[in-house]
Design a protein around this motif. Structure first.
Motif, PDB file in Angstrom:
ATOM      1  N   MET A   1       0.685  -1.310   0.142  1.00 54.37           N
ATOM      2  CA  MET A   1      -0.114  -0.002  -0.051  1.00 54.37           C
ATOM      3  C   MET A   1       0.830   1.142   0.028  1.00 54.37           C
ATOM      4  N   ALA A   2       1.956   1.119   0.657  1.00 58.79           N
ATOM      5  CA  ALA A   2       3.057   2.529   0.733  1.00 58.79           C
ATOM      6  C   ALA A   2       3.500   2.525  -0.772  1.00 58.79           C
ATOM      7  N   ASP A   3       3.862   3.822  -1.105  1.00 57.10           N
ATOM      8  CA  ASP A   3       4.401   4.020  -2.231  1.00 57.10           C
ATOM      9  C   ASP A   3       5.992   4.201  -1.883  1.00 57.10           C
ATOM     10  N   ALA A   4       6.570   2.864  -1.602  1.00 57.30           N
ATOM     11  CA  ALA A   4       7.846   3.040  -1.018  1.00 57.30           C
ATOM     12  C   ALA A   4       8.854   2.870  -2.206  1.00 57.30           C
ATOM     13  N   LYS A   5      10.007   3.113  -1.974  1.00 56.61           N
ATOM     14  CA  LYS A   5      11.108   2.834  -3.008  1.00 56.61           C
ATOM     15  C   LYS A   5      11.710   1.528  -2.790  1.00 56.61           C
ATOM     16  N   LEU A   6      11.618   0.868  -1.617  1.00 56.10           N
ATOM     17  CA  LEU A   6      12.180  -0.467  -1.270  1.00 56.10           C
ATOM     18  C   LEU A   6      11.086  -1.225  -0.479  1.00 56.10           C
ATOM     19  N   TYR A   7      10.809  -2.345  -1.192  1.00 56.28           N
ATOM     20  CA  TYR A   7       9.786  -3.444  -0.294  1.00 56.28           C
ATOM     21  C   TYR A   7      10.715  -4.558   0.145  1.00 56.28           C
ATOM     22  N   LEU A   8      10.749  -4.679   1.341  1.00 59.39           N
ATOM     23  CA  LEU A   8      11.221  -6.044   1.996  1.00 59.39           C
ATOM     24  C   LEU A   8       9.991  -6.917   2.114  1.00 59.39           C
ATOM     25  N   VAL A   9      10.516  -8.035   1.995  1.00 63.65           N
ATOM     26  CA  VAL A   9       9.165  -9.195   1.908  1.00 63.65           C
ATOM     27  C   VAL A   9      10.000 -10.186   2.664  1.00 63.65           C
ATOM     28  N   ASP A  10       9.555 -10.546   3.837  1.00 63.24           N
ATOM     29  CA  ASP A  10      10.193 -11.704   4.816  1.00 63.24           C
ATOM     30  C   ASP A  10       9.344 -12.874   4.702  1.00 63.24           C
ATOM     31  N   GLU A  11      10.095 -14.273   4.027  1.00 66.21           N
ATOM     32  CA  GLU A  11       9.634 -15.384   3.959  1.00 66.21           C
ATOM     33  C   GLU A  11       8.227 -15.376   3.794  1.00 66.21           C
ATOM     34  N   PRO A  12       7.616 -14.915   2.393  1.00 61.56           N
ATOM     35  CA  PRO A  12       6.108 -15.244   2.190  1.00 61.56           C
ATOM     36  C   PRO A  12       5.495 -16.430   2.114  1.00 61.56           C
ATOM     37  N   SER A  13       6.425 -17.327   2.199  1.00 58.94           N
ATOM     38  CA  SER A  13       5.890 -18.655   2.026  1.00 58.94           C
ATOM     39  C   SER A  13       5.958 -19.425   3.363  1.00 58.94           C
ATOM     40  N   LEU A  14       6.350 -18.742   4.538  1.00 61.71           N
ATOM     41  CA  LEU A  14       6.406 -19.481   5.740  1.00 61.71           C
ATOM     42  C   LEU A  14       5.130 -20.282   6.155  1.00 61.71           C
ATOM     43  N   GLY A  15       4.988 -21.345   6.341  1.00 64.79           N
ATOM     44  CA  GLY A  15       4.011 -22.004   7.088  1.00 64.79           C
ATOM     45  C   GLY A  15       2.745 -21.985   6.166  1.00 64.79           C
ATOM     46  N   LEU A  16       2.929 -21.899   4.777  1.00 59.24           N
ATOM     47  CA  LEU A  16       1.847 -22.040   3.838  1.00 59.24           C
ATOM     48  C   LEU A  16       1.821 -23.081   2.973  1.00 59.24           C
ATOM     49  N   ALA A  17       0.769 -23.518   2.624  1.00 59.03           N
ATOM     50  CA  ALA A  17       1.045 -24.808   1.653  1.00 59.03           C
ATOM     51  C   ALA A  17       1.540 -24.472   0.291  1.00 59.03           C
TER      52      ALA A  17
END
Lengths: 233, 299, 507
Positions: free
Chosen positions: A154-170
């Motif tokens: 949602m933010a108009d950021a210059k850098l997006y940090l995404v940590d472990e998007p798959s953790l615990g998901l099928a």
């Protein structure tokens, strides 16, 4: 990022990293559990116990030597244009999905255009559309993760940090999530995705960095062969 | 009958203002502000000083402007006192170990010091505040209500509504609610715990200041005048479920009416009994208070 | 116990002795405890016989308590007697309160109110039925226990701050009840006097009467300290310490079979009864009770004493009381400033210390340790071959060398991974290979068994899948993905690819 080290208390987790992220780049960060991926992300936003070295963001010094006040500068760093989707679900369970997403738009500009931004995110994560008015605490794990990642977008950021998007998901859901993440048009924003599964990221990112024991291995390259990403350990 | 309802509502609105402030502080900052009595009295004294100054230098003793000034200055004064409490107890402690208990003790220390400093400056006598709503009575049929009562109810309701709406609609309000749910997560979406916490303290201070000025109409201002509202406010926010605005307001209305009814049909001395029985009954059936959702969510 | 650096030893007091009864210990009659923990030994250097004092704390206690008892008697002025009398009275309350807050972990602020209940009940009974002071003490104890029982009922359902609020409310409520009750002196602003005294009013004018009265107060303090020692140092104290600091600890305690709720309530009842006793003693000493026993300010002052001294420790409660009471009653000419000073001390101790005066030493030691550790951590450059969190902990240099060797091997192997090698393996997973591929496969073969990828045969010659071994006997392997391979060679190659990918993402 130059010569950055950091850690918690007596532990030194990150050992003298050097790397640069260029605008518009999508970078995967691969490494096993406990090798410092999350710590690296926490270091960038100033949430580690102490750190050393220099982190420069758009010509501005945001790192430096710090040894106390964990997270005290985080809001300032975040507001300077770094959006973060933390490990696990750091969502606000009592708020509705809509409010959760809105809380990600923290800059003045993003707040004014939050309706358009929300619609753009609903394009990426269609399952959330029907749940906008629902309390976020009642969602399933995958949906929570979507909210968490969506909030960062949602933010108009210059850098997006995404940590472990798959953790615990099928596996199916996590593939969908990473696919969605890699399809989003970031403009000139860059994105860093930390992940345990190399095959999940390979072919989807511009560059993949390996991380082992707190040190960085430049450019792991693509995964070999056509094998599906492994399930969680 | 109307008189009964009026007095019940007056009590409810006073209690509601103080209790909502306490509840707001607790839920957003995570600290039980026992210096709210100090904040309350501070606002009262600021309003008193203003009224005294106006009377001495401009010989203004009543009128709309003076009333408005008294209310505004009371609120501003208490908001400043809230910031003082925040600066002394919240900012240095909020990321230390055992913050809830240490914060509570720090606010207690502030309230000890505050009472004595008021005693030093103003002496132990009560100081009167000007009657901001005039002394006339409003006639409805055969009943009559004092303007003061009507004014108190209206002002308190409007202010509480504004605060509720602000919490629901604005960005700051959203941030504050986000901080209630998950302080760490809020930190990561750019909500500064320190700034937002101070704003929450200032707002709850302003609410207490308003209550102080309104209550000053009846009981005057003295160094220890904050104790009673603090205790009742604490108990109400407890019964309403710390952190829940609707629950707190509901509890304030319940206890206000309980007090009004008890005082009218029995003796004044039974009031604490009835209030306590009510609160204990509420807490027996709902240990988290009437609107207590927050604690479970926070776990 | 903290660690001491080499060359810096704790000072242990020792006395050379010549007696033959070196290992004879004087015990408190009826127990196995000795008053001061003297131990006999032969000095390892000089081979002389000597006594050493293992624990200095009891010595400090004895000296301190002796000073507390002796100073006012030696000075003999009425003001000093009254100050030390209040010190003993408040210290007794604080020690018992510490038992409730610290040992039982219940945030009750109604302790002073329990004292008040004991005092008012004893006074009322004495005035109405004319009972003498020994029975007043018993009645006070009973009423204290009753009060404790009543306020302990909600403690099971409410937790932490909720309970704290409720107890503050209860004491405030009792105060307003007394001001409005006629039989309890409401018309005299809560002052109810005329109870039987231990030392009569005439005798209080003489110096011997004051001495006796003071010694009785001192004795009450001793009783409360003894109760603290028995409860907190006994079995129940150990049980409660298991469940003390957090919610998780409570669950843990419950899981290992400790009924901490019951233990808590038991401690609460005992200390409430003792507080009632202290209240009754107040009534017999002062000849009545006054409303200050219920006032919020007095309660806050007591809290200030505990906080300044250090919560949860008897010595903290006593020393905090000495400081605050002395400030409050000796410097009366300062007016309200002295209370401001008390508040300031309280604020400072809560802002800068973790646990008051008696937590300072531990805090300083921790700060020093942390500084050392931090500077060590920022200087560290080795250990790159480890998981970061293991780094500083490995002391075996052999392990370090082995890990670095492994790492060098991995670096070498990674350079050899090329599409040609992959292709070679795909064509023939088994049999003779080129030198590089053979070495890579050998490396994979000698990897540890846990999390090793292997082929799982679902049905022979039809369906094979890749699984990962658990490495733990009795724990089955887990499926890695949902792909099935129709022949063995494909499955071998899939395993190979997985291992290659893992090798690539390692450093």
């Amino acid at each position: 990022m130059r010569e950055v080290s950091s850690g918690y208390g007596t532990m030194r987790v990150i050992h003298g990293l050097n790397f640069t992220i260029d605008p518009g780049e999508r970078i995967g960060l691969v490494g096993l559990n406990g090798h410092g991926k999350t710590t690296l992300i926490s270091t960038i936003v100033g949430m580690t116990g102490w750190q050393d070295g220099s982190i420069e963001f758009m010509g501005q010094q945001i790192g430096g030597r710090r040894s106390h006040g964990v997270g005290r500068n985080t809001p300032k760093i975040v507001r300077s244009g770094i959006a973060i989707a933390p490990q696990g679900d750091a969502i606000f369970p009592g708020l509705t999905v809509e409010e959760n997403l809105a809380s990600g738009a923290y800059t003045e500009g993003a707040w004014k255009t939050r309706k358009q931004r929300r619609d753009a995110i609903l394009e990426v994560f269609p399952p959330l559309r029907t749940r906008l008015k629902q309390s976020a605490g009642t969602l399933s794990g995958g949906e929570r993760r979507m909210v968490s990642v969506g909030r960062a977008l949602m933010a108009d950021a210059k850098l997006y940090l995404v940590d472990e998007p798959s953790l615990g998901l099928a596996p199916k859901i996590s593939i969908g999530l990473v696919d969605a993440l890699c399809k989003i048009d970031l403009g000139d924003g860059a994105m860093l995705i930390a992940e345990q599964n190399l095959p999940l990221l390979s072919g989807r990112c511009d560059r993949i960095l390996g991380m082992h024991a707190g040190e960085l291995k430049e450019d792991v390259g693509e995964a070999f062969g056509d094998i599906p990403p492994a399930a969680e350990m | 009958m109307i008189e009964l309802i009026a007095s019940g509502l007056v009590l409810a609105s006073m209690y509601g203002l103080v209790a909502v402030g306490i509840s707001l502080t607790w839920s957003s900052v995570g600290m039980l502000n026992l210096a709210q009595g100090f904040v309350f009295t501070f606002g009262g004294y600021v309003a008193f000083l203003f009224a005294q100054y106006m009377a001495k230098n401009f010989s203004i003793r009543d009128g709309v402007l003076l009333s408005l000034g008294v209310v505004l200055l009371g609120m501003i004064g208490s908001a400043i006192a809230g910031l003082i409490v925040g600066g002394l107890a919240f900012l240095p402690l909020h990321d230390r170990v055992n913050f809830p208990v240490r914060g509570l003790i720090a606010t207690l220390a502030i309230s000890i010091m505050g009472t004595q400093i008021f005693m030093l400056i103003f002496g132990p006598q009560s100081k009167p505040l000007p009657q901001i709503f005039g002394i006339k009575r409003l006639k409805i049929g055969e009943f009559s209500i004092a303007y003061g009562q009507v004014g108190t109810i209206v002002v308190a309701t409007v202010v509480l509504l504004i605060v509720t709406l602000w919490m629901r609609r604005s960005r700051r309000g959203l941030q504050m609610r986000a901080m209630m749910m998950n302080p760490l997560g809020a930190n990561m979406v750019g909500v500064s715990v320190r700034t937002t916490g101070m704003i929450a303290l200032a707002i709850s201070g302003a609410l207490a200041g308003l209550a102080s000025v309104l209550l000053g109409q009846i009981f005057f201002v003295s160094p220890t005048s904050g104790v009673q509202p603090l205790i009742v406010g604490l108990i109400i926010s407890l019964a309403g479920g710390l952190g829940s605005m609707p629950g707190t307001v509901l509890a304030a209305v319940l206890l206000g009416f309980a007090e009004a009814v008890t005082a009218r049909y029995t003796e004044q001395s039974f009031v604490p009994f009835v209030q306590f029985a009510l609160v204990i009954a509420i807490l027996t059936f709902k240990p988290r208070g009437l609107g207590g959702v927050l604690e479970d969510v926070r776990e | 116990m903290s660690k001491y650096e080499v060359g810096r030893r704790r000072l242990i007091p020792r006395w050379p002795v010549r007696t033959s009864s070196l290992f004879h210990r004087v015990r408190v009659p009826g127990t196995k405890r000795s008053l001061l923990r003297f131990e006999g030994r032969y000095n390892p250097k000089t081979l002389q016989r000597e006594l050493i004092l293992r624990d200095k704390k009891p010595l400090f206690w004895m000296v301190g308590l002796f000073a507390l008892a002796a100073i006012p008697i030696a000075v003999g002025q009425q003001l000093v007697f009254s100050i030390f009398g209040s010190i003993c009275f408040f210290a007794a309350i604080n020690v018992l309160w510490t038992l409730i807050i610290g040992t039982a972990g219940l945030q009750s602020y109604a302790s002073l109110a329990t004292v008040g209940v004991g005092a008012y009940a004893a006074t009322y009974l004495s005035i109405t039925y004319g009972i003498p002071w020994p029975i007043m003490l018993i009645a006070g104890t009973l009423f204290g226990a009753l009060m404790g029982f009543i306020i302990s009922v909600p403690a099971r359902r409410l937790d932490g701050l909720y309970y704290a609020l409720l107890t503050i409310g209860i004491s405030e409520f009792l105060r307003s009840y007394i001001t409005q009750s006629e039989s309890l002196g409401g018309q005299f602003n809560g002052a109810l006097f005329g109870a039987d005294r231990i030392v009569s009013e005439e005798a209080m004018q003489t110096s011997s009467g004051q001495t006796i009265s003071y010694l009785v107060s001192f004795f009450v303090l001793l009783i409360s300290l003894a109760i603290f020692r028995l409860v907190s140092g006994g079995r129940i104290g150990i049980l409660l310490r298991t469940a003390q600091s957090s919610k998780e600890d409570e669950s843990f305690a419950a899981a290992i079979g400790i009924d901490f709720q019951r233990a808590r309530l038991f401690v609460f009842l005992i200390s409430s009864a003792a507080l009632g006793f202290v209240g009754a003693f107040y009534a017999t000493n002062q000849g009545g009770a006054s409303l200050s026993l219920f006032s919020l300010d007095q309660m806050l002052l007591l809290l200030a004493m505990i906080v300044i001294g250090g919560l949860g420790k008897a010595e903290g409660a006593v020393v905090g009381t000495v400081i605050v009471v002395f400030l409050n009653q000796w410097f009366t000419s300062w007016g309200p400033w002295r209370i401001v000073l008390v508040g300031f001390l309280m604020l400072a101790s809560v802002l800068y210390t973790r646990n008051g005066l008696f937590g300072l030493r531990q805090q300083l030691i921790e700060i020093r340790e942390r500084r050392k550790a931090l500077s060590r951590a920022t200087r560290t450059t080795r250990y790159g071959a480890f998981l970061p969190e293991q780094g500083p902990e490995i002391s075996d240099k052999g392990v370090i060398a082995e890990r670095e060797f492994e790492r060098a091997i991995r670096d070498q192997l990674r350079d050899w991974i090329t599409p040609e090698i992959i292709e070679e393996h795909r064509l023939s997973p088994l049999g003779q290979h080129s030198d590089h591929l053979e070495r890579i496969l050998n490396y994979f073969r000698k990897q540890p068994i846990s999390n090793k990828y292997v082929v799982y045969c679902e049905s022979a010659f039809q369906a094979y899948r890749v699984v990962a071994l658990s490495g733990i006997p009795g724990v089955p392997p887990r499926l890695v993905d949902d792909k099935t391979y129709s022949n063995l060679d494909e499955a071998y190659h899939a395993v190979f690819l997985r291992r290659i990918n893992d090798l690539k993402s390692q450093h």
